[in-house]
Design a protein around this motif. Structure first.
Motif, PDB file in Angstrom:
ATOM      1  N   THR A 638       0.817  -1.212   0.000  1.00 40.01           N
ATOM      2  CA  THR A 638       0.000   0.000   0.000  1.00 40.01           C
ATOM      3  C   THR A 638       0.850   1.260   0.000  1.00 40.01           C
ATOM      4  O   THR A 638       1.952   1.297   0.581  1.00 40.01           O
ATOM      5  CB  THR A 638      -0.915   0.026   1.245  1.00 40.01           C
ATOM      6  OG1 THR A 638      -0.102  -0.009   2.422  1.00 40.01           O
ATOM      7  CG2 THR A 638      -1.862  -1.169   1.240  1.00 40.01           C
ATOM      8  N   GLU A 639       0.327   2.310  -0.671  1.00 43.42           N
ATOM      9  CA  GLU A 639       0.963   3.623  -0.685  1.00 43.42           C
ATOM     10  C   GLU A 639       2.461   3.489  -0.971  1.00 43.42           C
ATOM     11  O   GLU A 639       3.310   4.054  -0.271  1.00 43.42           O
ATOM     12  CB  GLU A 639       0.738   4.349   0.645  1.00 43.42           C
ATOM     13  CG  GLU A 639      -0.712   4.509   1.021  1.00 43.42           C
ATOM     14  CD  GLU A 639      -1.476   5.413   0.062  1.00 43.42           C
ATOM     15  OE1 GLU A 639      -1.026   6.541  -0.174  1.00 43.42           O
ATOM     16  OE2 GLU A 639      -2.516   4.970  -0.442  1.00 43.42           O
ATOM     17  N   ARG A 640       2.769   2.745  -2.019  1.00 45.11           N
ATOM     18  CA  ARG A 640       4.170   2.442  -2.311  1.00 45.11           C
ATOM     19  C   ARG A 640       4.793   3.570  -3.133  1.00 45.11           C
ATOM     20  O   ARG A 640       4.428   3.809  -4.279  1.00 45.11           O
ATOM     21  CB  ARG A 640       4.282   1.110  -3.041  1.00 45.11           C
ATOM     22  CG  ARG A 640       5.732   0.624  -3.175  1.00 45.11           C
ATOM     23  CD  ARG A 640       5.809  -0.791  -3.696  1.00 45.11           C
ATOM     24  NE  ARG A 640       7.201  -1.249  -3.754  1.00 45.11           N
ATOM     25  CZ  ARG A 640       7.863  -1.812  -2.737  1.00 45.11           C
ATOM     26  NH1 ARG A 640       7.235  -1.991  -1.575  1.00 45.11           N
ATOM     27  NH2 ARG A 640       9.105  -2.213  -2.872  1.00 45.11           N
ATOM     28  N   TRP A 641       5.751   4.238  -2.548  1.00 45.80           N
ATOM     29  CA  TRP A 641       6.395   5.382  -3.188  1.00 45.80           C
ATOM     30  C   TRP A 641       7.490   4.912  -4.143  1.00 45.80           C
ATOM     31  O   TRP A 641       8.209   3.950  -3.879  1.00 45.80           O
ATOM     32  CB  TRP A 641       7.024   6.275  -2.114  1.00 45.80           C
ATOM     33  CG  TRP A 641       7.800   7.430  -2.697  1.00 45.80           C
ATOM     34  CD1 TRP A 641       9.152   7.525  -2.830  1.00 45.80           C
ATOM     35  CD2 TRP A 641       7.259   8.627  -3.227  1.00 45.80           C
ATOM     36  NE1 TRP A 641       9.495   8.720  -3.412  1.00 45.80           N
ATOM     37  CE2 TRP A 641       8.346   9.424  -3.675  1.00 45.80           C
ATOM     38  CE3 TRP A 641       5.967   9.110  -3.375  1.00 45.80           C
ATOM     39  CZ2 TRP A 641       8.178  10.674  -4.260  1.00 45.80           C
ATOM     40  CZ3 TRP A 641       5.796  10.356  -3.956  1.00 45.80           C
ATOM     41  CH2 TRP A 641       6.886  11.123  -4.390  1.00 45.80           C
ATOM     42  N   PHE A 642       7.584   5.581  -5.278  1.00 49.16           N
ATOM     43  CA  PHE A 642       8.681   5.313  -6.191  1.00 49.16           C
ATOM     44  C   PHE A 642       9.232   6.641  -6.707  1.00 49.16           C
ATOM     45  O   PHE A 642       8.518   7.631  -6.834  1.00 49.16           O
ATOM     46  CB  PHE A 642       8.245   4.420  -7.362  1.00 49.16           C
ATOM     47  CG  PHE A 642       7.221   5.040  -8.275  1.00 49.16           C
ATOM     48  CD1 PHE A 642       7.602   5.834  -9.353  1.00 49.16           C
ATOM     49  CD2 PHE A 642       5.859   4.821  -8.073  1.00 49.16           C
ATOM     50  CE1 PHE A 642       6.672   6.389 -10.200  1.00 49.16           C
ATOM     51  CE2 PHE A 642       4.916   5.383  -8.920  1.00 49.16           C
ATOM     52  CZ  PHE A 642       5.317   6.174  -9.984  1.00 49.16           C
ATOM     53  N   GLU A 643      10.526   6.646  -7.001  1.00 47.74           N
ATOM     54  CA  GLU A 643      11.193   7.806  -7.579  1.00 47.74           C
ATOM     55  C   GLU A 643      12.376   7.305  -8.378  1.00 47.74           C
ATOM     56  O   GLU A 643      13.323   6.747  -7.820  1.00 47.74           O
ATOM     57  CB  GLU A 643      11.635   8.785  -6.499  1.00 47.74           C
ATOM     58  CG  GLU A 643      12.172  10.090  -7.054  1.00 47.74           C
ATOM     59  CD  GLU A 643      12.255  11.179  -6.005  1.00 47.74           C
ATOM     60  OE1 GLU A 643      12.615  12.321  -6.364  1.00 47.74           O
ATOM     61  OE2 GLU A 643      11.945  10.902  -4.818  1.00 47.74           O
ATOM     62  N   ASP A 644      12.324   7.496  -9.679  1.00 46.83           N
ATOM     63  CA  ASP A 644      13.328   6.956 -10.577  1.00 46.83           C
ATOM     64  C   ASP A 644      13.988   8.108 -11.336  1.00 46.83           C
ATOM     65  O   ASP A 644      13.398   8.691 -12.248  1.00 46.83           O
ATOM     66  CB  ASP A 644      12.673   5.974 -11.560  1.00 46.83           C
ATOM     67  CG  ASP A 644      13.689   5.171 -12.357  1.00 46.83           C
ATOM     68  OD1 ASP A 644      14.672   5.773 -12.817  1.00 46.83           O
ATOM     69  OD2 ASP A 644      13.479   3.954 -12.537  1.00 46.83           O
ATOM     70  N   ASP A 645      15.209   8.452 -10.955  1.00 46.27           N
ATOM     71  CA  ASP A 645      15.908   9.571 -11.597  1.00 46.27           C
ATOM     72  C   ASP A 645      16.219   9.272 -13.054  1.00 46.27           C
ATOM     73  O   ASP A 645      16.269  10.193 -13.883  1.00 46.27           O
ATOM     74  CB  ASP A 645      17.205   9.876 -10.853  1.00 46.27           C
ATOM     75  CG  ASP A 645      16.951  10.496  -9.483  1.00 46.27           C
ATOM     76  OD1 ASP A 645      15.804  10.917  -9.232  1.00 46.27           O
ATOM     77  OD2 ASP A 645      17.892  10.559  -8.665  1.00 46.27           O
ATOM     78  N   ALA A 646      16.464   8.024 -13.390  1.00 44.36           N
ATOM     79  CA  ALA A 646      16.785   7.677 -14.775  1.00 44.36           C
ATOM     80  C   ALA A 646      15.601   7.930 -15.694  1.00 44.36           C
ATOM     81  O   ALA A 646      15.753   8.421 -16.816  1.00 44.36           O
ATOM     82  CB  ALA A 646      17.219   6.211 -14.860  1.00 44.36           C
ATOM     83  N   LEU A 647      14.409   7.607 -15.212  1.00 48.04           N
ATOM     84  CA  LEU A 647      13.202   7.845 -16.001  1.00 48.04           C
ATOM     85  C   LEU A 647      12.671   9.262 -15.819  1.00 48.04           C
ATOM     86  O   LEU A 647      11.910   9.759 -16.658  1.00 48.04           O
ATOM     87  CB  LEU A 647      12.112   6.844 -15.606  1.00 48.04           C
ATOM     88  CG  LEU A 647      12.347   5.370 -15.950  1.00 48.04           C
ATOM     89  CD1 LEU A 647      11.229   4.516 -15.371  1.00 48.04           C
ATOM     90  CD2 LEU A 647      12.430   5.181 -17.459  1.00 48.04           C
ATOM     91  N   GLY A 648      13.008   9.884 -14.685  1.00 45.40           N
ATOM     92  CA  GLY A 648      12.499  11.228 -14.406  1.00 45.40           C
ATOM     93  C   GLY A 648      11.080  11.230 -13.872  1.00 45.40           C
ATOM     94  O   GLY A 648      10.386  12.241 -14.011  1.00 45.40           O
TER      95      GLY A 648
END
Length: 890
Positions: A638-648
């Motif tokens: 649940t409420e799983r955060w993601f942040e991918d600098d390669a994809l932006g």
């Protein structure tokens, strides 16, 4: 007819210099002539009929009569004001006070009472009725007054002067005088024309793109040093008035003739405060913000949409206390309370309350309305420092005696509304208006006409009088002799000063779906969204509560099962009560209960069975129900955060149902699958861009590469009506979009696509059953499906031609291959508009890279953030800072 040349003040003075008394139609012209007096003169020289009769400056007799009457009559204030206006106007145009009694349609008790009171009231009109320039009046300026009136006659000036006893009288602009004004004239006088025989060759109209550009051009010329030599003619109640006043104040340019009594910020705030007190429990902090700001009370932006009664802050508490005690206070007491809190003296407003008889009256809703009506209807005199730029109202002025005169706007707002009353000679009145307008156009040694050609995409209509005065046909200012001014940088150096901070701008590495939606719709709106705080809104607060509940339920279904849902609904109501009234509670309660029921039903049926396929979540943010039950929420699902600098890209997945199934909760209306895919269009973007599904799938395909992934929107309130009736179908609340990890051309050649054709229309099914999969695969393998989605273009494409010919050649004559292929192409097109394929998300990745590069360039100051987005003009229904988005890229 052409614009007649108005005689300048110097010429008029030369013509009347030898007279003992000069009568003019307006005070400004009389003052201009008096300023040019070059010989000793006893008593009055040039003046208006009203000043001649009253012996002082003219006063607003309509307001004076109104103040006399409202304290002596029981009639409604609006009825009194209406009657006063009619009586004075009829008196002006007929010369007799009781003339209005001859017009039955305008006679009522209030009118008769107004006439009776005015018989004894020493108004300027009363003095005009009684006064004439006496034949025996001596040169020293003494005058006698009697009840008889002389008949106004006169003759044109031909070089000889008409002498009235020992005093000679000249009347300048006799046609501009009304019947009542002419009644003061002696039997003999000389007429002096306001206009010469030749035409006036008007200067060009300077056409600008916006009102702000007009004001900017004005500021380029006017300064504190030359302010005494400049006048600005504009619509006193229009947009230019406030713009010019604000601009002059910011530039420290002195001016007068601007804001009136009712425009005083504390006077406005006091009336607004009184009105707020009668709005009831629905009043929000945002409604009260202008008053709180004027009082120096902080009203946090986050609270703006909350009800005043539900916000616990010191400043707001003062306002609530003021409201609760108001019914026991008089107007004077209420004003004292306001003035004390604001730290100001409002003696002038206190005097006006006394004049109106309101000071000792208890504050009521009706009395507040009467006060507001009075302030809106009558101009209360204010003390002004007559220094600096003169601001003149275009409909109240006919002459301005300044060397340089700027005329701003000059649109329909400069046209008078002709009095539609039977006692008014409309043709003669129109001629007076046109005469005044012609003189106003020529005021000053130098005239500048600063106008705007269009607004909101529509041409601005020039003042009606120009149509009568100019021979040429025109619809807008640019059709006339004009000079067009394009926007250019300000040359004055005014505005905000910039100082280098010596700090490099921080680059943006990733964007969320909401950020991308806003930026693509309008980069300027996105910028203001980053710079400005926004108020908490009911829909977001409610949406967060539902999200928190869903998250908590996945983590602790047993805790929720043991709880009373009605208690949870009560807790949600307590959290959101600041946004709605008690009358809305039953509907809110039912909505919250249905929402919780549908969320639990869905998660019981379709919830995740395991979380072993995910790594532990980092844990972030707060959860309302976790705090309510004092239980943690730490499931990686649940409420799983993601942040991918390669994809932006970055975001938060509400629920990971399975290794290849994502879910997002929505409290709004359900969208069709085609709407979801269309919202992620790139070239051009959709009218209402929505990149959530595309962005989440772009990220998650890196987690589950080469796998088909589903993203489902669960609009849990969509089946609410059916849920109340007891027959809700959760499928009606779901919209699922699929990502295929292959190209669309590859998909067309797949067994799955072929099976879709066998489940389609009759001719399509018969054609491809006859063809078989092996032949189908061989036919489509070398073909490329067109990029267009338009049906006619698809039918005319090379793909359609080659596909049809090959299928027709490979099938029997018993099937209609041409029709079957046409239906197949329609099916393929429908599939493409309802799903994402590899090339779609590849293009989206490149799109995000371009936007981040563009965004960082703008953040670094390489270019401005434009108002228009990639699709052109923004969808203004989707902007958050509409008032700050000025048109034309400003």
């Amino acid at each position: 007819m052409p614009i007649r040349r108005a005689k300048p003040a110097e010429t008029l003075y030369a013509e009347v210099a030898d007279y003992d008394l000069v009568v003019t139609p307006d005070a400004a012209l009389a003052s201009a002539i008096n300023r040019r007096l070059d010989r000793p003169h006893f008593g009055t020289f040039a003046t208006t009929p009203r000043r001649l009769a009253a012996g002082r400056r003219e006063q607003a007799e309509d307001r004076r009569a109104f103040l006399e009457l409202v304290t002596e009559t029981d009639h409604d204030w609006k009825a009194v004001a209406y009657a006063v206006g009619n009586v004075l106007q009829c008196w002006e145009h007929t010369g007799r006070l009781d003339a209005i009694l001859e017009y039955d349609a305008y006679v009522d008790d209030a009118t008769r009472e107004v006439v009776d009171v005015m018989r004894t009231l020493r108004t300027t009109s009363k003095r005009l009725s009684e006064y004439t320039v006496d034949e025996d009046l001596s040169v020293n300026g003494d005058r006698s007054v009697d009840g008889d009136r002389s008949v106004a006659g006169g003759r044109s000036v031909d070089g000889d002067r008409s002498v009235n006893g020992d005093q000679s009288v000249a009347v300048v602009g006799h046609d501009q005088l009304t019947e009542l004004e002419r009644s003061v004239l002696p039997e003999e006088f000389d007429r002096v024309e306001l206009f010469a025989d030749e035409a006036f060759d008007h200067p060009p109209f300077h056409v600008f793109e916006s009102a702000t550009d007009v004001v900017a051009a004005l500021l380029d010329t006017v300064s504190a040093r030359n302010a005494e030599h400049v006048a600005v003619v504009l619509d006193g109640g229009g947009k230019y008035s406030s713009l010019v006043e604000s601009a002059f104040e910011a530039a420290d340019v002195p001016f007068y003739g601007g804001p009136g009594f009712a425009d005083d910020p504390h006077h406005r705030a006091f009336v607004r405060l009184l009105r707020l007190c009668f709005r009831g429990s629905e009043t929000t902090v945002g409604d009260a913000a202008p008053v709180l700001t004027q009082l120096g009370i902080d009203a946090p932006i986050a609270d703006r949409e909350r009800r005043l009664a539900a916000v616990d802050r010191p400043g707001v508490e003062w306002l609530r206390t003021f409201r609760d005690r108001l019914e026991d206070r008089t107007f004077a007491e209420a004003l004292d309370a306001y003035a004390s809190e604001a730290g100001v003296e409002l003696s002038r407003l206190d005097e006006e309350l006394e004049s109106l008889g309101l000071a000792d009256e208890l504050v009521t809703d009706g009395a507040v309305d009467r006060l507001a009506y009075y302030l809106q209807t009558y101009e209360v005199p204010v003390d002004r420092d007559n220094e600096g730029v003169l601001l003149a109202d275009a409909k109240s002025s006919a002459y301005v005696d300044r060397p340089v005169v700027f005329h701003l706007g000059m649109g329909e707002e400069w046209t008078h509304s002709a009095p539609q009353r039977p006692w008014v000679d409309t043709e003669a009145q129109f001629d007076r208006y046109v005469g005044s307008f012609q003189r106003l156009l020529q005021s000053g040694d130098r005239q500048y006409y600063l106008v705007q050609d269009a607004a909101g995409g529509e041409p601005i209509t020039p003042c009606l009088y120009l149509g009568d005065l100019l021979d040429e046909e025109f619809e807008r200012f640019s059709d006339l002799d004009s000079v067009e001014h394009r926007r250019r940088p300000r040359a004055t150096g005014a505005g905000f000063e910039r100082e280098s901070t010596g700090v490099d701008p921080q680059s943006v590495e990733t964007v969320s779906q909401s950020t991308l939606n806003s930026y693509v719709n309008s980069p300027r709106d996105y910028l203001f969204g980053r710079l400005l705080d926004t108020p908490d809104q009911e829909r977001f607060v409610e949406g967060n509560l539902f999200h928190d509940f869903a998250e908590f339920y996945v983590n602790h279904p047993d805790v929720v099962a043991a709880a009373d849902l009605d208690d949870l609904v009560d807790a949600m109501l307590a959290e959101t009560e600041a946004f709605f009234s008690a009358a809305d509670e039953p509907l809110r309660r039912r909505t919250y209960r249905v929402g919780l029921d549908l969320i639990t039903e869905y998660l019981d049926e379709e919830g995740p069975e395991s979380d072993e396929f995910l790594t532990p979540a980092s844990g972030w943010g707060t959860n309302f129900f976790a705090e309510h039950f004092d239980e943690p929420v730490d499931s990686p699902l649940t409420e799983r955060w993601f942040e991918d600098d390669a994809l932006g890209v970055k975001g938060k997945i509400d629920l990971v149902r399975s290794p290849t199934q994502l879910l997002d909760y929505k409290s709004g209306r359900k969208k069709r699958l085609t709407q979801v895919v269309k919202g992620a269009a790139l070239d051009p973007p959709a009218d209402a861009p929505n990149f959530q599904a595309a962005l989440y799938l772009t990220y998650y395909r890196t987690v589950r590469p080469d796998e088909r992934i589903e993203f489902t929107f669960f609009h849990f309130l969509e089946p609410m009506a059916d849920a109340v009736a007891g027959d809700a179908d959760l499928d009606d609340a779901l919209t699922t979009v699929t990502y295929h990890p292959i190209s669309f051309d590859e998909y067309i050649g797949s067994r799955e696509a072929f099976e879709r054709l066998l489940d389609g229309y009759n001719d399509c099914r018969e054609t491809f059953e006859d063809l078989g999969y092996a032949a189908y695969e061989e036919i489509v393998a070398p073909l490329t499906f067109p990029e267009t989605t338009e049906r006619d273009e698809l039918r005319d494409s090379e793909f359609a031609e080659r596909f049809t010919a090959a299928v027709d050649a490979a099938t029997s004559a018993d099937v209609d291959a041409e029709k079957g292929v046409d239906q197949a192409i329609r099916e393929f097109n429908g599939i493409r508009k309802r799903a994402f394929f590899r090339e779609d998300l590849d293009a989206f990745e490149a799109f995000v890279d371009e936007r981040i590069e563009e965004l960082n360039a703008r953040r670094a100051g390489e270019e401005r953030f434009p108002v228009d987005g990639l699709a052109g003009e923004p969808n203004y229904r989707r902007v958050d800072n509409r008032d700050l988005l000025l048109g034309d890229e400003r």
